[in-house]
Motif scaffolding. Structure first.
Motif, PDB file in Angstrom:
ATOM      1  N   LEU A 212       0.842  -1.197   0.000  1.00 43.84           N
ATOM      2  CA  LEU A 212       0.000   0.000   0.000  1.00 43.84           C
ATOM      3  C   LEU A 212       0.878   1.248   0.000  1.00 43.84           C
ATOM      4  CD1 LEU A 212      -2.793  -1.055   2.524  1.00 43.84           C
ATOM      5  CD2 LEU A 212      -3.033  -0.754   0.054  1.00 43.84           C
ATOM      6  N   SER A 213       0.674   2.090  -0.984  1.00 41.42           N
ATOM      7  CA  SER A 213       1.511   3.273  -1.162  1.00 41.42           C
ATOM      8  C   SER A 213       1.139   4.391  -0.196  1.00 41.42           C
ATOM      9  CB  SER A 213       1.378   3.780  -2.604  1.00 41.42           C
ATOM     10  OG  SER A 213       2.044   5.020  -2.762  1.00 41.42           O
ATOM     11  N   GLU A 214       2.144   5.155   0.206  1.00 38.77           N
ATOM     12  CA  GLU A 214       1.925   6.319   1.066  1.00 38.77           C
ATOM     13  C   GLU A 214       1.663   7.574   0.244  1.00 38.77           C
ATOM     14  OE1 GLU A 214       1.804   6.754   4.269  1.00 38.77           O
ATOM     15  OE2 GLU A 214       2.708   5.005   5.229  1.00 38.77           O
ATOM     16  N   GLU A 215       1.765   7.457  -1.076  1.00 41.31           N
ATOM     17  CA  GLU A 215       1.666   8.630  -1.937  1.00 41.31           C
ATOM     18  C   GLU A 215       0.230   9.021  -2.262  1.00 41.31           C
ATOM     19  OE1 GLU A 215       4.372  10.364  -2.547  1.00 41.31           O
ATOM     20  OE2 GLU A 215       5.427   8.854  -1.355  1.00 41.31           O
ATOM     21  N   ARG A 216      -0.694   8.126  -2.113  1.00 40.96           N
ATOM     22  CA  ARG A 216      -2.102   8.428  -2.392  1.00 40.96           C
ATOM     23  C   ARG A 216      -2.903   8.305  -1.102  1.00 40.96           C
ATOM     24  NH1 ARG A 216      -3.355   5.302  -8.147  1.00 40.96           N
ATOM     25  NH2 ARG A 216      -1.737   6.389  -9.366  1.00 40.96           N
ATOM     26  N   ARG A 217      -3.853   9.197  -0.950  1.00 41.32           N
ATOM     27  CA  ARG A 217      -4.584   9.278   0.314  1.00 41.32           C
ATOM     28  C   ARG A 217      -5.301   7.981   0.665  1.00 41.32           C
ATOM     29  NH1 ARG A 217      -6.197  13.214   3.680  1.00 41.32           N
ATOM     30  NH2 ARG A 217      -8.039  12.795   4.957  1.00 41.32           N
ATOM     31  N   LEU A 218      -6.004   7.380  -0.304  1.00 40.94           N
ATOM     32  CA  LEU A 218      -6.790   6.185  -0.030  1.00 40.94           C
ATOM     33  C   LEU A 218      -5.905   5.032   0.430  1.00 40.94           C
ATOM     34  CD1 LEU A 218      -9.547   4.829  -0.027  1.00 40.94           C
ATOM     35  CD2 LEU A 218      -9.172   4.214  -2.425  1.00 40.94           C
ATOM     36  N   THR A 219      -4.834   4.773  -0.308  1.00 35.84           N
ATOM     37  CA  THR A 219      -3.949   3.665   0.052  1.00 35.84           C
ATOM     38  C   THR A 219      -3.162   3.980   1.320  1.00 35.84           C
ATOM     39  OG1 THR A 219      -2.260   4.523  -1.469  1.00 35.84           O
ATOM     40  CG2 THR A 219      -3.735   2.805  -2.305  1.00 35.84           C
ATOM     41  N   ALA A 220      -2.835   5.249   1.532  1.00 38.39           N
ATOM     42  CA  ALA A 220      -2.110   5.628   2.748  1.00 38.39           C
ATOM     43  C   ALA A 220      -2.974   5.388   3.982  1.00 38.39           C
ATOM     44  CB  ALA A 220      -1.692   7.084   2.674  1.00 38.39           C
ATOM     45  N   VAL A 221      -4.244   5.789   3.917  1.00 36.62           N
ATOM     46  CA  VAL A 221      -5.147   5.580   5.040  1.00 36.62           C
ATOM     47  C   VAL A 221      -5.346   4.088   5.286  1.00 36.62           C
ATOM     48  CG1 VAL A 221      -7.517   5.877   5.855  1.00 36.62           C
ATOM     49  CG2 VAL A 221      -6.324   7.782   4.776  1.00 36.62           C
ATOM     50  N   ALA A 222      -5.491   3.317   4.202  1.00 31.65           N
ATOM     51  CA  ALA A 222      -5.646   1.865   4.342  1.00 31.65           C
ATOM     52  C   ALA A 222      -4.411   1.253   4.992  1.00 31.65           C
ATOM     53  CB  ALA A 222      -5.901   1.233   2.975  1.00 31.65           C
ATOM     54  N   ALA A 223      -3.239   1.736   4.605  1.00 39.12           N
ATOM     55  CA  ALA A 223      -2.003   1.216   5.189  1.00 39.12           C
ATOM     56  C   ALA A 223      -1.923   1.545   6.677  1.00 39.12           C
ATOM     57  CB  ALA A 223      -0.798   1.798   4.464  1.00 39.12           C
ATOM     58  N   HIS A 224      -2.357   2.742   7.037  1.00 41.27           N
ATOM     59  CA  HIS A 224      -2.294   3.157   8.436  1.00 41.27           C
ATOM     60  C   HIS A 224      -3.172   2.300   9.343  1.00 41.27           C
ATOM     61  CE1 HIS A 224       0.131   6.387   7.207  1.00 41.27           C
ATOM     62  NE2 HIS A 224      -0.809   7.234   6.830  1.00 41.27           N
ATOM     63  N   THR A 225      -4.157   1.629   8.783  1.00 41.21           N
ATOM     64  CA  THR A 225      -5.070   0.820   9.600  1.00 41.21           C
ATOM     65  C   THR A 225      -4.541  -0.597   9.843  1.00 41.21           C
ATOM     66  OG1 THR A 225      -6.328   0.096   7.649  1.00 41.21           O
ATOM     67  CG2 THR A 225      -7.079   2.098   8.752  1.00 41.21           C
ATOM     68  N   THR A 226      -3.326  -0.890   9.439  1.00 46.42           N
ATOM     69  CA  THR A 226      -2.731  -2.206   9.679  1.00 46.42           C
ATOM     70  C   THR A 226      -1.794  -2.139  10.886  1.00 46.42           C
ATOM     71  OG1 THR A 226      -0.849  -1.780   8.197  1.00 46.42           O
ATOM     72  CG2 THR A 226      -2.840  -2.754   7.221  1.00 46.42           C
ATOM     73  N   PRO A 227      -1.693  -3.207  11.660  1.00 47.69           N
ATOM     74  CA  PRO A 227      -0.839  -3.190  12.856  1.00 47.69           C
ATOM     75  C   PRO A 227       0.627  -2.901  12.558  1.00 47.69           C
ATOM     76  CG  PRO A 227      -2.329  -5.067  12.919  1.00 47.69           C
ATOM     77  CD  PRO A 227      -2.455  -4.458  11.549  1.00 47.69           C
ATOM     78  N   PHE A 228       1.141  -3.422  11.425  1.00 47.28           N
ATOM     79  CA  PHE A 228       2.558  -3.247  11.122  1.00 47.28           C
ATOM     80  C   PHE A 228       2.883  -1.783  10.861  1.00 47.28           C
ATOM     81  CE2 PHE A 228       6.416  -4.145   8.399  1.00 47.28           C
ATOM     82  CZ  PHE A 228       7.189  -4.629   9.453  1.00 47.28           C
ATOM     83  N   ARG A 229       2.025  -1.104  10.095  1.00 51.87           N
ATOM     84  CA  ARG A 229       2.244   0.321   9.847  1.00 51.87           C
ATOM     85  C   ARG A 229       1.997   1.130  11.120  1.00 51.87           C
ATOM     86  NH1 ARG A 229       2.115   2.436   4.606  1.00 51.87           N
ATOM     87  NH2 ARG A 229       3.237   0.986   3.216  1.00 51.87           N
ATOM     88  N   ALA A 230       1.055   0.690  11.935  1.00 53.61           N
ATOM     89  CA  ALA A 230       0.824   1.376  13.215  1.00 53.61           C
ATOM     90  C   ALA A 230       2.075   1.294  14.076  1.00 53.61           C
ATOM     91  CB  ALA A 230      -0.371   0.760  13.938  1.00 53.61           C
ATOM     92  N   TRP A 231       2.736   0.133  14.088  1.00 53.12           N
ATOM     93  CA  TRP A 231       3.977  -0.005  14.833  1.00 53.12           C
ATOM     94  C   TRP A 231       5.036   0.942  14.295  1.00 53.12           C
ATOM     95  CZ3 TRP A 231       8.885  -1.266  13.164  1.00 53.12           C
ATOM     96  CH2 TRP A 231       9.852  -1.390  14.180  1.00 53.12           C
ATOM     97  N   HIS A 232       5.146   1.026  12.978  1.00 53.46           N
ATOM     98  CA  HIS A 232       6.123   1.945  12.379  1.00 53.46           C
ATOM     99  C   HIS A 232       5.889   3.374  12.842  1.00 53.46           C
ATOM    100  CE1 HIS A 232       8.755  -0.188   9.553  1.00 53.46           C
ATOM    101  NE2 HIS A 232       7.766  -1.044   9.395  1.00 53.46           N
TER     102      HIS A 232
END
Length: 274
Positions: A212-232
């Motif tokens: 999931l890319s951080e460059e687009r809002r939709l994919t960035a928000v989706a990525a943020h909702t995963t535990p691994f990205r939350a840990w980051h």
């Protein structure tokens, strides 16, 4: 007559009794202790190994790099690395999956037969799983911080518990363990095969956050909702980018995944194991 029959029925199992039973069941397996020990050694080894590399090649860096490493508290990055977090995610998810997949091996459902109140049984198992892995995560995260900073302190570059973000990193790393164990339990209940659950954990907990890319809002928000990205984000590595996440939001992701995992597992067991 009805009263007499009712009096002969076996009393409903109390939740604390189910928790005690699940606790004994978990620790009666030799594999539990060995799995936790090997997992702890693997995770700590990644962190201490990174710190050792910085210690060993300290004078291979120029003076400006050494000064920046110490002044900026970059040693905190060695306290719990991304590689160690990856191993922790997979290890705990696999143990969570095994905790429930065993009920379906060879068609056996001994615990489900013994305890008709399957929602209570699964909740008790989830609680025990969460407590054990929270303790495991605390030992691993705290031990990694202590050992890695002890190594770097030999070069005068280690940081203390009072360093900004240090406690948050350790707590976030510790709590990543029970969150992923509960997620693995859910995948085990849904897929009912150990190998399938582990593959599912790799895809859901690691592959999806990475693609999931951080460059687009939709994919960035989706990525943020995963535990691994939350840990980051909680580790201080996800504050940059066009759509940054907040630390409060990252903690919320941890809680939401834990609650959702238990609810989905309870519903799956109730509906599919009648």
């Amino acid at each position: 007559m009805t009263t007499a029959v009712a009096s002969l029925r076996e009393p409903r199992a109390r939740f604390r009794d189910l928790v005690a039973s699940e606790w004994l069941r978990l620790w009666s397996l030799r594999s539990t202790g060995w799995a936790l020990l090997l997992g702890a050694l693997a995770v700590v080894a990644f962190n201490v190994g990174t710190a050792w590399d910085h210690y060993r090649y300290w004078y291979a860096y120029d003076e400006a790099a050494r000064v920046a490493f110490t002044a900026d508290g970059m040693a905190l990055g060695d306290a719990f690395t991304g590689n160690a977090a990856t191993v922790l995610v997979l290890w705990c998810a696999a143990m969570g999956a095994v905790a429930v997949v065993g009920e379906y091996g060879g068609g056996a459902r001994a615990a489900f037969v013994a305890v008709p109140a399957r929602g209570a049984l699964v909740s008790a198992r989830a609680l025990v799983l969460a407590v054990v892995h929270a303790g495991f995560g605390a030992v691993v995260a705290g031990g990694s911080f202590w050992a890695s900073q002890a190594v770097l302190s030999l070069r005068g570059a280690g940081v203390s518990w009072g360093h900004p973000g240090a406690v948050r990193l350790v707590v976030a790393s510790a709590l990543l363990a029970p969150v992923c164990a509960l997620a693995g339990m859910t995948l085990g209940a849904l897929l009912r095969r150990g190998a399938a659950a582990v593959v599912g954990a790799v895809v859901v907990l690691l592959v999806v956050p990475m693609v999931l890319s951080e460059e687009r809002r939709l994919t960035a928000v989706a990525a943020h909702t995963t535990p691994f990205r939350a840990w980051h984000r909680l580790a201080g590595e996800g504050a940059a980018g066009p759509y940054p996440w907040t630390t409060g939001g990252a903690w919320l992701v941890y809680g939401a995944w834990a609650v959702a995992a238990v609810l989905v597992t309870v519903v799956a067991v109730r509906r599919r194991d009648q």
